[in-house]
Design an enzyme around this catalytic site. Structure first.
Site, mmCIF file in Angstrom:
data_model
loop_
_atom_site.group_PDB
_atom_site.id
_atom_site.type_symbol
_atom_site.label_atom_id
_atom_site.label_comp_id
_atom_site.label_asym_id
_atom_site.label_seq_id
_atom_site.Cartn_x
_atom_site.Cartn_y
_atom_site.Cartn_z
ATOM 1 N N SER A 313 1.030 -1.273 -0.152
ATOM 2 C CA SER A 313 -0.159 0.000 -0.069
ATOM 3 C C SER A 313 0.935 1.343 -0.152
ATOM 4 C CB SER A 313 -0.912 -0.123 1.210
ATOM 5 O OG SER A 313 -1.910 -1.113 1.240
ATOM 6 N N ASP A 324 9.084 5.291 -10.818
ATOM 7 C CA ASP A 324 8.560 5.855 -11.968
ATOM 8 C C ASP A 324 9.357 7.209 -12.329
ATOM 9 O OD1 ASP A 324 7.000 3.908 -12.368
ATOM 10 O OD2 ASP A 324 4.954 4.945 -12.246
ATOM 11 N N LYS A 338 -1.028 -4.037 -3.189
ATOM 12 C CA LYS A 338 -2.606 -3.481 -2.822
ATOM 13 C C LYS A 338 -2.584 -2.112 -3.199
ATOM 14 C CE LYS A 338 -5.611 -2.263 1.024
ATOM 15 N NZ LYS A 338 -5.549 -0.724 0.913
#
Length: 427
Positions: A313, A324, A338
């Site tokens: 999470s 990224d 999740k």
């Protein structure tokens, strides 16, 4: 429900108390009415799901027909209503959308900056098998000291089978007064293990930082165990101190970190990322709430992030944003997977519920739910190595920790490359 109250924990329930900041119990004038009218409570829960649940198809269930089905029942007391509410929510097939009776809801609101009461297990129902599965033990807890590990399946609690048991029921059985005992029977692969745990109060400081020596100079090692309300200020203080210590780079350890609060993950990401996206959340209407860096990063020094199957999470938001934006290198094993956001809200009689209201995407638009973050550099631990670290937690983040050793190697390469670039620039 404010944005700062959104939850990203990987657990359907925690066997310690968990704070949901900003989600305190606010009972309205109709409190007595709800106490005397269990059917109204059932309808209140139905309405919350109808307005907010992330899946507009409600898991292919006719949600309006569900309302008629449950409101046509007569409830002699609130316990019958609670049972029906849990049964109704199960139809969504979402272990993260759950009901909490007043006691469970109060337990969830204990301040995470203080002491937690329990054995220190983050617990969820496996989405496929529905078995009670340990996401991770909390460091320094009785469960951690006893050797309970992520992915362990709890099959019995004090000799009582957990087959088909609701997570909240399991939490109720495992919790209890400090210094009392609870026996957990655990399945680990083909092994069946028994753990006799003494319940305790556990003080949690989510950030632990130290200076480590390496061939390229001093390295800042930061272990973050939970995205609680005080995680961001503790992280800020740790980075600022390590900057004063003139470290050459950082290893951020998110292994076995089950997540926590959405705002904590965003605040911490902004300490590492100068510019670029951090996360976007998308509800069932397709509305995207995007969080970006604010050009206030505390350091631009090389960074390596350690993750494993217990990193979930909020940990995945942070590691996904770093990956990224090419801000650092992710080392370890694939994360939990999740990608859902819950809000926690109070109900009329003092009970509460967590509702999945959105999914989140990494800056590049990746939906990692049920997949996880793939590391840039994969380092698996064999069972012997894993058990050695479980038995002696002090070895984590040392040369006895193979994943840390690899992270240090990757960081040294990045530091050397940066130092080489600077040398060329000066020439």
């Amino acid at each position: 429900m404010t944005k700062r109250a959104l939850v990203l924990g990987a657990t359907a329930a925690a066997v310690t108390a968990v704070t949901i900041t900003g989600a305190g119990i606010h009972l309205n004038k109709g409190q007595a009415f709800f106490r005397d009218s269990p059917k109204e409570l059932v309808d209140e829960v139905w309405q919350v799901i109808d307005r907010n649940y992330v899946d507009a198809t409600f898991n292919q269930v006719d949600w309006k027909a569900i309302r008629s089905q449950y409101l046509n029942r007569n409830y002699k007391d609130k316990e019958e209503a609670y049972k029906s509410i849990r049964e109704m929510l199960k139809r969504l097939g979402d272990p993260y959308t759950r009901f909490m009776d007043p006691t469970e809801f109060r337990n969830m609101q204990i301040d995470t900056s203080g002491e937690l009461t329990g054995v220190g297990i983050q617990l969820a129902a496996d989405e496929k098998t529905k078995k009670l599965t340990v996401i991770s033990p909390i460091e320094g807890s009785p469960a951690s000291a006893a050797g309970i590990a992520a992915k362990d399946i709890i099959t019995k609690i004090d000799g009582k089978s957990t087959e088909g048991m609701d997570v909240n029921k399991a939490v109720t059985l495992i919790r209890g007064p400090v210094n009392t005992q609870v026996k957990l029977t655990v399945q680990r692969g083909t092994q069946q293990l028994e753990f006799n745990l003494k319940r305790a109060k556990i003080e949690i400081h989510p950030v632990r930082a130290s200076v480590q020596q390496s061939p390229t100079g001093k390295v800042g090692y930061i272990r973050l165990v939970q995205f609680s309300a005080n995680a961001a200020p503790e992280m800020r203080a740790a980075i600022q101190k390590l900057e004063k210590d003139n470290v050459t780079g950082y290893i951020l350890d998110l292994r076995s970190n089950p997540g926590g609060l959405l705002y904590a993950s965003v605040d911490i990401a902004r300490m590492w990322i100068q510019e670029g996206g951090i996360v976007s959340t998308v509800d069932r209407k397709g509305i995207s709430d995007k969080e970006d860096a604010n050009r206030r990063a505390l350091t631009d020094k090389p960074l390596v992030v350690l993750v494993d199957g217990g990193s979930a999470s909020a940990s995945e938001i942070l590691s996904g944003a770093i990956q990224d934006n090419k801000r650092g290198t992710i080392v370890g094993t694939k994360t939990f997977g999740k990608g859902l956001v819950q809000s926690v809200r109070s109900l009329g009689d003092g009970s509460g519920m967590a509702v999945t209201i959105a999914k989140y995407l990494t800056p590049n638009g990746r939906d990692i739910n049920k997949h996880g973050i793939d590391p840039d550099v994969v380092v698996e631990l064999n069972e012997q190595q894993r058990q050695a670290l479980v038995r002696d937690r002090d070895k984590i983040g040392t040369t006895s920790d193979p994943q840390y050793v690899k992270a240090l190697q990757v960081l040294n390469q990045a530091v050397s490359a940066k130092q080489g670039t600077r040398a060329q620039t000066k020439n």
